[in-house]
Design an enzyme around this catalytic site. Sequence first.
Site, mmCIF file in Angstrom:
data_model
loop_
_atom_site.group_PDB
_atom_site.id
_atom_site.type_symbol
_atom_site.label_atom_id
_atom_site.label_comp_id
_atom_site.label_asym_id
_atom_site.label_seq_id
_atom_site.Cartn_x
_atom_site.Cartn_y
_atom_site.Cartn_z
ATOM 1 N N GLU A 116 29.166 78.190 56.688
ATOM 2 C CA GLU A 116 30.545 78.635 56.537
ATOM 3 C C GLU A 116 30.659 80.148 56.528
ATOM 4 O OE1 GLU A 116 32.545 74.970 54.108
ATOM 5 O OE2 GLU A 116 31.542 76.456 52.892
ATOM 6 N N CYS A 129 32.917 87.608 54.804
ATOM 7 C CA CYS A 129 31.785 87.157 54.002
ATOM 8 C C CYS A 129 30.957 86.220 54.864
ATOM 9 C CB CYS A 129 32.339 86.448 52.766
ATOM 10 S SG CYS A 129 31.070 85.752 51.720
ATOM 11 N N CYS A 136 20.646 76.964 50.604
ATOM 12 C CA CYS A 136 19.874 77.984 49.910
ATOM 13 C C CYS A 136 18.816 77.281 49.075
ATOM 14 C CB CYS A 136 20.789 78.817 49.003
ATOM 15 S SG CYS A 136 19.928 80.175 48.183
ATOM 16 N N CYS A 140 20.611 78.327 42.059
ATOM 17 C CA CYS A 140 21.230 78.850 40.841
ATOM 18 C C CYS A 140 22.158 77.755 40.302
ATOM 19 C CB CYS A 140 22.009 80.124 41.158
ATOM 20 S SG CYS A 140 20.931 81.391 41.865
ATOM 21 N N CYS A 143 25.942 77.562 41.278
ATOM 22 C CA CYS A 143 26.313 77.785 42.686
ATOM 23 C C CYS A 143 26.273 76.493 43.492
ATOM 24 C CB CYS A 143 25.368 78.810 43.309
ATOM 25 S SG CYS A 143 25.647 79.057 45.069
ATOM 26 N N CYS A 384 33.599 82.619 45.873
ATOM 27 C CA CYS A 384 32.163 82.823 45.654
ATOM 28 C C CYS A 384 31.524 81.576 45.085
ATOM 29 C CB CYS A 384 31.900 83.903 44.609
ATOM 30 S SG CYS A 384 32.417 85.507 45.041
HETATM 31 N N1 SAH Z 1 22.384 84.467 47.608
HETATM 32 C C1 SAH Z 1 22.970 85.732 47.384
HETATM 33 C C2 SAH Z 1 24.302 85.903 48.079
HETATM 34 C C3 SAH Z 1 25.282 84.764 48.092
HETATM 35 S S1 SAH Z 1 26.153 84.380 46.643
HETATM 36 C C4 SAH Z 1 23.100 85.975 45.890
HETATM 37 O O1 SAH Z 1 22.953 85.055 45.130
HETATM 38 O O2 SAH Z 1 23.341 87.122 45.533
HETATM 39 C C5 SAH Z 1 27.367 85.637 46.369
HETATM 40 C C6 SAH Z 1 27.713 85.812 44.878
HETATM 41 O O3 SAH Z 1 28.454 84.692 44.354
HETATM 42 C C7 SAH Z 1 26.483 85.905 44.015
HETATM 43 O O4 SAH Z 1 26.604 86.926 43.054
HETATM 44 C C8 SAH Z 1 26.473 84.561 43.348
HETATM 45 O O5 SAH Z 1 25.687 84.563 42.195
HETATM 46 C C9 SAH Z 1 27.920 84.326 43.096
HETATM 47 N N2 SAH Z 1 28.248 82.938 42.778
HETATM 48 C C10 SAH Z 1 27.555 81.824 43.104
HETATM 49 N N3 SAH Z 1 28.184 80.722 42.630
HETATM 50 C C11 SAH Z 1 29.300 81.142 42.005
HETATM 51 C C12 SAH Z 1 30.378 80.471 41.345
HETATM 52 N N4 SAH Z 1 30.424 79.134 41.276
HETATM 53 N N5 SAH Z 1 31.356 81.227 40.820
HETATM 54 C C13 SAH Z 1 31.337 82.578 40.939
HETATM 55 N N6 SAH Z 1 30.372 83.253 41.567
HETATM 56 C C14 SAH Z 1 29.354 82.559 42.092
HETATM 57 FE FE1 SF4 Z 2 21.412 80.850 46.618
HETATM 58 FE FE2 SF4 Z 2 23.764 80.442 45.455
HETATM 59 FE FE3 SF4 Z 2 21.729 81.430 44.045
HETATM 60 FE FE4 SF4 Z 2 22.894 82.964 45.913
HETATM 61 S S1 SF4 Z 2 23.859 82.159 44.048
HETATM 62 S S2 SF4 Z 2 20.692 82.673 45.577
HETATM 63 S S3 SF4 Z 2 23.426 81.379 47.464
HETATM 64 S S4 SF4 Z 2 21.827 79.382 44.969
#
Ligand code: SAH
Ligand code: SF4
Length: 411
Positions: A116, A129, A136, A140, A143, A384
């Site tokens: 996406e 973005c 991934c 996390c 996420c 995000c």
């Molecule tokens: N993988 C990279 C970039 C993609 S995520 C990273 O983790 O930095 C972009 C941002 O969105 C990151 O800071 C991530 O931690 C945040 N993010 C992920 N899930 C989220 C959520 N459910 N609510 C708010 N921010 C989130």
């Molecule tokens: Fe991967 Fe989501 Fe963690 Fe970014 S926030 S490293 S996209 S699992």
Amino acid sequence: MQIPGHIDPVVTPRAITPRTDGRIDLMGLSHLQIRQLFLESQLDEKAAKLRSKQVFHWIYHRGVTDFEAMTDIAKTMRPWLAQRFVIGRPQVIEAQVSTDGTRKWLLRTDDTQDYEMVFIPDADRGTLCISSQVGCTLNCRFCHTGTMRLVRNLTPGEIVGQVMLARDALGEWPKGNMAGGSDDEDDDSGHYTADGRMLTNIVLMGMGEPLYNFDNVRDALKVVMHGDGLALSKRRITLSTSGVVPMMEKAGEEIGVNLAVSLHAVSKEIRDEIVPLNRKYGIEELLQACADYPGANNARRITFEYVMLKDKNDSDEDARELVRLIKQYKLPAKVNLIPFNPWPGAPYDCSSPERIRAFSNLIFEHGISAPVRTPRGRDIMAACGQLKSAAEKKSRAELDRLAEEKQAALG
Ligand code: SAH
Ligand code: SF4
């Protein structure tokens, strides 16, 4: 790129987007790579040099996808090119527009993997973005993307292709007179910036961990920044990493874009839980890598992203510790507070607006900027951490099992 001690999610590295018809997709390739391909197709040195320069310009500066439109290339040469090459775009499966103007595209690769991209229009800028991987591996806990089963690195073509597609959709290629494009059927026209374009900034904050796909991300961004093509300034591009420490210095040296780091917690216990990569590269190591990041200074600060999770990482003590750490490592930093964006089955809640405000104020009182990011496109799951292709809906039990598997693999 093999990360020491980590399993590369892609078995076969691919530099060129694979195609079934045997023609080569030039999308994402550099001027030199195009020249090399022309040489291999029996053009002589001089012709390869000239033609590759012209073709590069047509592809990335003018947005052309048909060799017939390349008017300064001899008429007889155009079919020769079309027999051997194509200028591709990611396939669009679905395009959605949020009530706040945010747009999301579901894209598909030639080998039918979905990813996406999101465009966020603001009064003074437009941010695209983009994704660096399908899914991934890092999982996390907050996420949605981390719950996807399939992971594959995107090729440079698939990464640059997102920018090209956004320019197509926004009608932003130079027209005959080389002036900025306009977009008639578009309701965002009031947001155009000085040079007449909506797309002004790029963030690698879509699906995937860009530093786990280092070579392709670097090659793609070099094409995006090249002055004869899309010509986006490195100051308008931000790479976000969850903290792949061994690749950070290299990223600063070889790519040189702005850095955002997903910190999200200030203690080992909490960061281990919500960003499992922390078990491998801890907070001290990460902050030291930030302090060493080439090109970071007071004029170009590192952004620390901090997702606000209710009763998890949002206390006054957390805010104070965050300030202490930033000062201890003398980091030219700003903090971006991201209200947690929910997704079906997510194990956390978002902190209250009052808590987020108090957290932000406390950091600000210590002289560090800590704006609260307004969630955008939540209604179309474009905010995000909400990105996850529609084909990937799973039960909570299955998600938990996958999470355990991935954490076990991380060790
Ligand atoms: N993988 C990279 C970039 C993609 S995520 C990273 O983790 O930095 C972009 C941002 O969105 C990151 O800071 C991530 O931690 C945040 N993010 C992920 N899930 C989220 C959520 N459910 N609510 C708010 N921010 C989130
Ligand atoms: Fe991967 Fe989501 Fe963690 Fe970014 S926030 S490293 S996209 S699992």
